[in-house]
Structures are given as structure tokens and as C-alpha cells.
Design a protein around this motif. Structure first.
Motif, short mmCIF file in Angstrom:
data_model
loop_
_atom_site.label_atom_id
_atom_site.label_comp_id
_atom_site.label_asym_id
_atom_site.label_seq_id
_atom_site.Cartn_x
_atom_site.Cartn_y
_atom_site.Cartn_z
N LYS A 1 -1.06 0.03 -10.43
CA LYS A 1 -0.41 1.28 -10.05
C LYS A 1 -1.00 1.78 -8.75
N GLY A 2 -0.20 2.55 -8.02
CA GLY A 2 -0.75 3.26 -6.87
C GLY A 2 -1.24 4.62 -7.33
N GLY A 3 -2.08 5.21 -6.54
CA GLY A 3 -2.49 6.58 -6.81
C GLY A 3 -3.51 6.76 -7.91
N GLY B 1 -6.78 5.61 -7.61
CA GLY B 1 -8.12 5.78 -7.04
C GLY B 1 -8.80 4.51 -6.57
N LYS B 2 -8.03 3.43 -6.42
CA LYS B 2 -8.65 2.19 -5.93
C LYS B 2 -9.33 2.40 -4.58
N THR B 3 -8.57 2.98 -3.64
CA THR B 3 -9.12 3.14 -2.30
C THR B 3 -10.24 4.17 -2.28
N ASN C 1 -10.94 7.65 -13.76
CA ASN C 1 -11.01 8.44 -12.53
C ASN C 1 -10.21 9.73 -12.71
N GLN C 2 -10.62 10.73 -11.95
CA GLN C 2 -9.95 12.04 -11.98
C GLN C 2 -10.07 12.71 -13.34
N LEU C 3 -11.19 12.46 -14.00
CA LEU C 3 -11.44 13.19 -15.25
C LEU C 3 -11.61 14.66 -14.88
N ALA D 1 -17.79 8.04 -15.75
CA ALA D 1 -16.43 8.44 -15.39
C ALA D 1 -16.52 9.21 -14.07
N ILE D 2 -15.48 9.08 -13.27
CA ILE D 2 -15.43 9.80 -12.00
C ILE D 2 -14.57 11.04 -12.21
N ARG D 3 -15.13 12.19 -11.88
CA ARG D 3 -14.40 13.43 -12.11
C ARG D 3 -13.42 13.73 -10.99
N TYR E 1 -13.55 14.55 -3.01
CA TYR E 1 -13.07 13.18 -2.79
C TYR E 1 -11.92 13.17 -1.78
N ARG E 2 -11.12 14.25 -1.78
CA ARG E 2 -10.04 14.34 -0.79
C ARG E 2 -10.58 14.84 0.55
N ASP E 3 -11.41 15.87 0.50
CA ASP E 3 -11.92 16.47 1.74
C ASP E 3 -12.75 15.49 2.55
N1 LIG Z 1 -11.81 11.60 -8.33
C1 LIG Z 1 -10.89 12.15 -7.55
N2 LIG Z 1 -10.84 13.50 -7.37
C2 LIG Z 1 -9.89 14.05 -6.57
N3 LIG Z 1 -8.94 13.38 -5.93
C3 LIG Z 1 -8.91 12.03 -6.08
C4 LIG Z 1 -9.88 11.35 -6.88
N4 LIG Z 1 -9.60 10.02 -6.84
C5 LIG Z 1 -8.51 9.88 -6.05
N5 LIG Z 1 -8.10 11.09 -5.59
C6 LIG Z 1 -6.92 11.34 -4.74
O1 LIG Z 1 -5.80 10.76 -5.40
C7 LIG Z 1 -4.93 10.14 -4.47
C8 LIG Z 1 -4.77 8.66 -4.80
O2 LIG Z 1 -6.01 7.99 -4.64
P1 LIG Z 1 -6.12 6.57 -3.93
O3 LIG Z 1 -7.56 6.24 -3.87
O4 LIG Z 1 -5.36 6.57 -2.65
O5 LIG Z 1 -5.38 5.65 -5.00
P2 LIG Z 1 -4.88 4.12 -4.88
O6 LIG Z 1 -5.71 3.46 -3.83
O7 LIG Z 1 -5.09 3.56 -6.23
O8 LIG Z 1 -3.43 4.19 -4.51
C9 LIG Z 1 -5.54 10.38 -3.10
O9 LIG Z 1 -4.93 11.52 -2.55
C10 LIG Z 1 -7.00 10.65 -3.40
O10 LIG Z 1 -7.59 11.50 -2.43
#
Ligand SMILES: Nc1ncnc2c1ncn2[C@@H]1O[C@H](COP(=O)(O)OP(=O)(O)O)[C@@H](O)[C@H]1O
Ligand SMILES: [Mg+2]
Length: 210
Positions: free
Chosen positions: A10-12, A14-16, A142-144, A169-171, A176-178
Motif C-alpha cells: 500500500k501507499g501512505g 510510512g515506507k518512505t 506506524n502512526q499509532l 511501534a512508531i507513533r 515526522y511531517r515537519d
Molecule cells: N509516524 C508518523 N506520524 C505522522 N505522519 C506520518 C507518520 N508516518 C508517515 N506519516 C505521513 O504519512 C504520509 C505517508 O507516509 P509515507 O512515508 O510517504 O508512506 P509510503 O512511503 O508508504 O507511501 C506522509 O505524509 C507522511 O509524512
């Protein structure tokens, strides 16, 4: 020379985000390279914004000789090689990365649908082990939500998968965005990234210790 692949179907998820933050943290220890194998090129864009500074980030989608070769070459010159894969476990890049990796990290959002979707990743990792029997793999929640735990339903959904779940777990944290906008990792933004940087370190410790 550990090779880490960030994979998922899936996209979105948190891989990147995990890839760039682990890469920046590992680069502080030893020479690290990030291979961006996702045509979306988010990690490359992050690097162009100044992310990771001393970290080497290269595009590997159209690598001459394929991603396979690019990973092998990178592993000769760098201590840590991280591969950010496209959002499909059936993509050639993901398969090649799994064929070479020591550790695969599969981020999952804390929702039953996302957890069930990881079944595809689980199957692909199993089949990669035919050629790469030492491959270790973890689901990484991720995103807990801060101050919440995984619900019983989610714990049950996770337990249905055979992949181990990383204890770290990553909260969900704004930093993470900033951190991306200011061109860096959570470890490079000082005090406001401290808690995030700590969980990134904990995850590294967990998945890279034998
Ligand atoms: N732990 C986190 N807390 C807040 N935002 C996050 C977190 N992990 C990912 N995000 C945000 O979620 C979105 C998707 O993450 P991204 O790493 O691009 O996913 P993927 O590479 O799987 O498509 C991005 O806007 C990213 O900044
Ligand atoms: Mg991505």
C-alpha cells in the motif's frame, strides 16, 4: 553490511518516512546509502530538499543492470544500504530488494484493514526466502495514536500473520511531517524531534540486533 528493504502493498503507510529516518540515523554511525526504488521518488525529493545532509540518496528505478546490481554495488561501498520500495510487493523492485535484503520492514497502520492487507507482503517475503533464506522481516506499526494502545481487534489481526511485529511501534507525530519540510530527519530537528528520534533508535536496535 546490513541491507534493509522497506516494503508493503500500500501507499501512505510510512515506507518512505521510516526509510529516510532510519537512513539518517544509521548514517550517523557508518556510511549509509538510500536507494530510492519507488517511481514516485519521494526519498529523492526529500534529499533534494536537503534531507539527511551527508546521506547519499540515489534513484534506483532505472538502474543499469537492475536494482539487484545497484544493491550489490552499494553493499560493497556502504555499511548500511536501505531500499525504499514501490507500494506493491509484486513489483520487480520489491522482489529484487527482498532477494538481497537482510531485513525487510513492513509498515502497517493500526487499522484491521491495513493489517489484513499485509498478508500479501507476508506471502512475498515467504517466497523470497527460497532464494534468500536468512531474510528477517518485521511488521512495524506506524502512526499509532499517542496515548493509545493497539485495540484487541488489531492485536488479533496482527497475530493472524506469521510475520513478527516489532515491539517498537512508531507513533503518529507531527514532527515526522515537519522534519521533511525543514529538510531533515526527526533526529536533526532538536528537542521537538527527540521522542521520535528515540523510537527510531529503538527500532534500529531491535531489527538490527542478531
Ligand atoms: N509516524 C508518523 N506520524 C505522522 N505522519 C506520518 C507518520 N508516518 C508517515 N506519516 C505521513 O504519512 C504520509 C505517508 O507516509 P509515507 O512515508 O510517504 O508512506 P509510503 O512511503 O508508504 O507511501 C506522509 O505524509 C507522511 O509524512
Ligand atoms: Mg513512499
Amino acid at each position: 553490511m546490513p541491507i534493509l528493504a522497506f516494503v508493503g502493498n500500500k501507499g501512505g503507510v510510512g515506507k518512505t518516512t521510516l526509510c529516510v529516518n532510519l537512513a539518517a540515523a544509521l548514517n550517523a554511525r557508518a556510511p549509509t546509502i538510500l536507494l530510492d526504488a519507488d517511481p514516485q521518488a519521494s526519498a529523492l525529493q526529500w534529499a533534494e530538499l536537503g534531507g539527511g545532509r551527508a546521506l547519499r540518496v540515489v534513484g534506483a528505478v532505472g538502474a543499469v543492470g537492475g536494482l539487484d546490481e545497484a544493491i550489490a554495488a552499494a553493499a560493497r561501498d556502504y555499511t548500511y544500504v536501505l531500499v525504499d520500495c514501490p507500494p506493491s510487493v509484486h513489483a520487480a523492485q520489491t522482489r529484487q530488494a527482498l532477494g538481497r535484503a537482510d531485513v525487510a520492514l513492513v509498515p502497517v497502520l493500526p487499522s484491521p484493514f491495513d493489517i489484513w492487507a499485509s498478508v500479501h507482503a507476508e506471502a512475498e517475503i515467504q517466497s523470497a526466502r527460497t532464494g534468500n533464506p536468512a531474510l528477517r522481516a518485521f511488521l512495524v506499526v506506524n502512526q499509532l495514536e499517542p496515548r493509545t494502545r493497539l485495540s484487541n481487534l488489531m492485536c488479533r489481526a496482527l497475530a493472524e500473520l506469521s510475520l513478527p511485529v516489532a515491539a517498537t511501534a512508531i507513533r503518529r507525530r507531527v514532527v515526522y511531517r515537519d522534519a521533511v519540510l525543514v529538510g531533515g530527519s526527526v533526529g536533526a530537528v532538536g528537542k521537538k524531534g527527540a521522542a521520535a528520534a528515540e523510537e527510531i533508535e529503538a527500532l534500529i536496535h531491535e531489527v538490527l540486533s542478531p
